[in-house]
Design an enzyme around this catalytic site. Structure first.
Site, mmCIF file in Angstrom:
data_model
loop_
_atom_site.group_PDB
_atom_site.id
_atom_site.type_symbol
_atom_site.label_atom_id
_atom_site.label_comp_id
_atom_site.label_asym_id
_atom_site.label_seq_id
_atom_site.Cartn_x
_atom_site.Cartn_y
_atom_site.Cartn_z
ATOM 1 C CE LYS A 1 -29.197 -16.041 -1.038
ATOM 2 N NZ LYS A 1 -28.178 -16.304 -0.028
HETATM 3 N N1 PMP Z 1 -28.937 -17.998 -7.276
HETATM 4 C C1 PMP Z 1 -29.398 -16.765 -7.058
HETATM 5 C C2 PMP Z 1 -30.179 -16.080 -8.142
HETATM 6 C C3 PMP Z 1 -29.133 -16.122 -5.837
HETATM 7 O O1 PMP Z 1 -29.585 -14.868 -5.626
HETATM 8 C C4 PMP Z 1 -28.368 -16.802 -4.858
HETATM 9 C C5 PMP Z 1 -28.036 -16.108 -3.582
HETATM 10 N N2 PMP Z 1 -26.993 -15.153 -3.728
HETATM 11 C C6 PMP Z 1 -27.899 -18.078 -5.134
HETATM 12 C C7 PMP Z 1 -28.218 -18.664 -6.341
HETATM 13 C C8 PMP Z 1 -26.983 -18.816 -4.195
HETATM 14 O O2 PMP Z 1 -27.517 -19.147 -2.930
HETATM 15 P P1 PMP Z 1 -26.570 -19.173 -1.649
HETATM 16 O O3 PMP Z 1 -26.233 -17.754 -1.290
HETATM 17 O O4 PMP Z 1 -27.403 -19.831 -0.596
HETATM 18 O O5 PMP Z 1 -25.323 -19.946 -1.974
#
Ligand code: PMP
Length: 345
Positions: free
Chosen positions: A54
């Site tokens: 992120k």
């Molecule tokens: N794993 C974790 C630990 C996350 O914080 C996130 C983001 N919410 C994701 C996976 C998924 O990523 P995305 O939001 O890009 O689908």
């Protein structure tokens, strides 16, 4: 201004920490994959400077708000976040001189909340309730942004600049590092990572398969597989799964969605540390379980094919959970198979 889009991203010296975002390593998994004949590789997103995938969209969504003219110098950045997006935003806000408020559902790790506060963000903890409930973390973030002057609600779920970042940057980065990748597997939170990266990689390598991973209790698996909305149920995996379909998810691009449970995800996260030496967060265990299940149960012959899984964050965010036997036991997650099995669905 230095950020992950700048050419200096590839050099060793950066003007700010934001220049160090991206170019994360890819590591082959060797032991947890012993039952499959595909080659499985993990992209270690916890090597980003504030510790997760992120970081990539934190600065990008702030710059998107600047470009749209909705965030001016000294302004306030507001987001509803499971923690990692908030940390990425707080890092970029620190560099750029913005204030940051994050609303966080109360199921999220204390570690993430403490980290957010350490970065200087104000944290508002909300009850873990569905989007229809006014106390939901995203509704609370929207309200705070509406009442403060020079404030922007970042909205990682519906702002398509999220998946655009991954299309423009994460996808090309992977194409450079692992040009013959055959399958991309990632957890679905906002869907930005999977859908942005997957779109680029499909253009780069026609025939590449894009596979999403969703926890039991989230509605995304049923929405994708059967086009129906099942009632959401609680689960312990953090960062993936959702109780509505975010705009960043493009089901037409996704070739399959695999469902994973809490118990096998937590067990695999511990096994990844013991057998691969990789200190990853729980959603990394989830995507590994999902990838192995898809390889074993899928109809394609994947012998010798390259499968890339995205490891979004580090085990350091979950030491008091997945790596704490008491917490694991209290939550009924300590496996009777010591190595953690990949149960078939
Ligand atoms: N794993 C974790 C630990 C996350 O914080 C996130 C983001 N919410 C994701 C996976 C998924 O990523 P995305 O939001 O890009 O689908």
């Amino acid at each position: 201004m230095t950020h992950a889009t700048a050419p200096e991203r590839h050099s060793a010296v950066h003007d700010t920490v934001l220049g160090a975002i991206g170019n994360t390593p890819i590591v082959r998994l060797n032991r947890v994959t012993e039952d499959v004949d595909a080659e499985v590789y993990a992209k270690l997103e916890f090597t980003n400077p504030a510790g997760s995938v992120k970081d990539r969209i934190g600065f990008w969504l702030i710059e998107d708000a600047e470009r749209r003219g909705v965030l001016r110098p000294g302004g306030l950045v507001v987001e509803g976040t499971g923690g990692n997006t908030g940390i990425g935003l707080a890092m970029a806000a620190a560099v750029k001189g913005y204030q940051c408020v994050c609303t966080v559902p109360d199921k999220m790790s204390e570690g993430k909340i403490k980290t957010l506060r350490a970065f200087g963000a104000e944290v508002v903890v909300t009850p873990t309730v569905p989007p229809e409930d006014s106390r939901n973390y995203c509704n609370e973030a929207r309200r705070i942004a509406a009442r403060e002057p020079n404030a922007v609600y970042i909205d990682q779920y519906n702002n398509l600049a999220n998946r655009e970042y991954h299309y423009l940057h994460t996808g090309p980065e992977i194409a450079r590092q692992l040009p013959d990748v055959d399958v991309l597997v990632a957890g679905l939170g906002t869907g930005g990572t999977l859908c942005g990266t997957g779109k680029f990689l499909k253009e780069h390598r026609p025939g590449l398969r894009v596979i999403g991973v969703d926890p039991v209790g989230s509605i995304l698996y049923d929405a994708y597989k059967h086009g129906r909305r099942v009632p959401p149920a609680p689960y312990l995996i953090e960062g993936i799964g959702k109780d509505c379909v975010p705009a960043n998810i493009d089901f037409d691009l996704i070739d399959d969605v695999v469902q994973v449970a809490d118990r096998e995800s937590f067990a695999m996260t511990r096994r990844i540390l013991k057998q691969e030496g990789i200190f990853a967060g729980v959603s990394s265990g989830s995507v590994t379980v999902g990838a192995l299940r898809w390889i074993v149960e899928g109809d394609s012959d994947l012998a010798g094919k390259k499968v890339l899984v995205i490891f979004p964050d580090s085990g350091s965010r979950y030491v008091s959970k997945v790596y704490d036997d008491e917490w694991m036991s209290a939550n009924g997650l300590l496996d009777d198979e010591p190595n953690g099995g990949v149960a078939r669905s």
